[in-house]
Design an enzyme around this catalytic site. Sequence first.
Site, PDB file in Angstrom:
ATOM      1  N   SER A 286     -11.275  -0.881  -0.010  1.00  0.00           N
ATOM      2  CA  SER A 286      -9.981  -0.968   0.675  1.00  0.00           C
ATOM      3  C   SER A 286     -10.185  -1.292   2.146  1.00  0.00           C
ATOM      4  CB  SER A 286      -9.226   0.356   0.574  1.00  0.00           C
ATOM      5  OG  SER A 286      -8.644   0.540  -0.679  1.00  0.00           O
TER       6      SER A 286
ATOM      7  N   ASP B 133       0.848  -1.189   0.000  1.00  0.00           N
ATOM      8  CA  ASP B 133       0.000   0.000   0.000  1.00  0.00           C
ATOM      9  C   ASP B 133       0.890   1.248   0.000  1.00  0.00           C
ATOM     10  OD1 ASP B 133      -2.234   1.901   0.904  1.00  0.00           O
ATOM     11  OD2 ASP B 133      -3.280  -0.021   0.942  1.00  0.00           O
TER      12      ASP B 133
ATOM     13  N   HIS C 227      -3.236   6.065   3.509  1.00  0.00           N
ATOM     14  CA  HIS C 227      -4.151   4.970   3.204  1.00  0.00           C
ATOM     15  C   HIS C 227      -3.688   3.659   3.829  1.00  0.00           C
ATOM     16  CE1 HIS C 227      -5.956   1.799   0.599  1.00  0.00           C
ATOM     17  NE2 HIS C 227      -6.998   2.621   0.566  1.00  0.00           N
TER      18      HIS C 227
END
Length: 617
Positions: A388, A150, A185
């Site tokens: 996600s 990520d 994120h």
Amino acid sequence: MSIRRFLPLLLLGAIVMAPLSAAAQPSRPRFDRALNEARGKGQSRVGGVIIKVRKGARASLARELRRLGVAVGEHAGIEALSANLTAAQLDTLCGAGSTIGCSADAEVSASTQYQLVRLLPPAPLNTALASMGWAPQTTAGTGVTVAIIDSGIHPTPSLAGRIVEFVDFTGDVPTLTAPRDDYGHGTHVAGLIAAQQKSTDAAMQGAAPGARLVGLRVLDGQGRGRTSAVISAIEYATTHRVRLGIGIINLSLGHPIFESAADDPLVQAVEAASRAGIIVVVSAGNVGANSDGAVGYAGITSPGNAPSALTVGALNHRGTSARGDDRVPVYSSRGPSWYDGLAKPDIMAPGHQLLSELSPGAGLPSTYPSLVQAGPSGRAYLKLSGTSMAAGVATGVVAVMKQQFPALTPVMAKAVLQYTALSLSDDAGAPYDVMTQGMGAINASGALALLGSAIPALPIGTTTTMAIAPDVLTVSTTTALTADGGLVAPATAPIAVPSCGVSGCTTVIAGQTYDWAARIVWGQNIVWGESVFAQLSQGWLNNIVWGENIVWGENIVWGENIVWGENIVWGENIVWGENIVWGENIVWGENIVWGENIVWGESVRPGDGRARLGGRR
């Protein structure tokens, strides 16, 4: 073009043609849809390309490209190279006999919705976990390592000390470095998986707070990266899985599907990791609706179309523990997968407006400060929505399953989660179709009950068959070698499963009883009936071909084919790719458009299907 400029192409052509026999002829260039579009624009440089080479040709081709001054990345796990090429180099390489074809080194991005939301005070309980029949447990996931591919992981107080390795793939070469996250994120996803909170912030506890983490950074400060970096990270996790103890990979990112799964290099990297025994959890994508909010199908993103991956869609649990009010948000991508028509997603998990760890000063909280919220302790958290987040929650559940049963394989994990899933319904009370919800909402309590009841402690090398009947699970073992070389005689042991009765298996959540799905999707088919037989041995994975060519034993009871079966309720809005070959008994919806035209809502919008599928993340 001068002879001096043309000479390198001649030399390159000589190298790439070398593996051909005298009788063989070079095939015409083979490109995915993105490269075909780039070539059609007449640009002299097409940019990043992933070159799929024939076995034995990768090293020599890489040397020649470097000799010509081309920077090359090697991907040994899928026999591929990545490089920035001119249009002339592209045509020469991709049409050569030593290569199989070329794919765009496509931009990948996080599967997150950055919508403005009305921030409510955090619930006193972790309702996302409670809605799965699971309560925060500080030791859950202990002994399991998850690789998060990520934007990185910031070592927040709830994660620090358990990030065992961090590698940055966003530069020219992978770099072992201190953990960081310039976007935010990956930190949010890591928190959903494994945050270990103090009691005051228990509502933000991760599903597996005892798990170790490996951070593999592939997204930059804007949440963007290249496919080649993701492939390199997957290969790194696969290569170092024993040293680091990696049993699970989380991929909460993706790009539009440009070619079939068999040709997609990112999908092939996922498949290679699965063959190595790693459970790969992937977000389905956030392409479930167009800009007007009309729901569409076939928005699954790559590598969510990887057959072996556990592909997770998002559900909105509405901040409650009860399941009756759960809904599928419009942004969650529906199946089937583009080109191949495989049934995806596999399962759904809470993914809407979830609070989790915040990376201070990162791009996400800086760009969307309204999504930052203080927890009861005063610590700042970030509230995000998307598949996600759902993939993060599901990854945590898989980590707890892996802790309970270390021999858990990718096939077994998917089968157990699908079989125990709980069906979701819309506002009218009608169940969502399989292409919207897969087998249903993840049921952590049921999955752990199934594993805990059905799988006794078995010696190394034991082959286990589990027969799941309405009221009993029968575990049969074959003769096997123990760790010290001894033998174990065959045995059959009926084991009653908690919550399983004559009418089927159920799970009680928030005082309500919910039925298990009691069926499994393999490729394009539903497996169900009175019994579902699944080989749970460690070696079973190597004997399974996902998709249409699965070879099953004689005891499998097959259900309807879900792509054109009678029991699938298709909505009015269906998106089909141009390369799907359908059978004779197709039940079509009301609005079908072949080729590159996409149906959104009641109207047909002609144009570039790929661009529309990838236009909203």
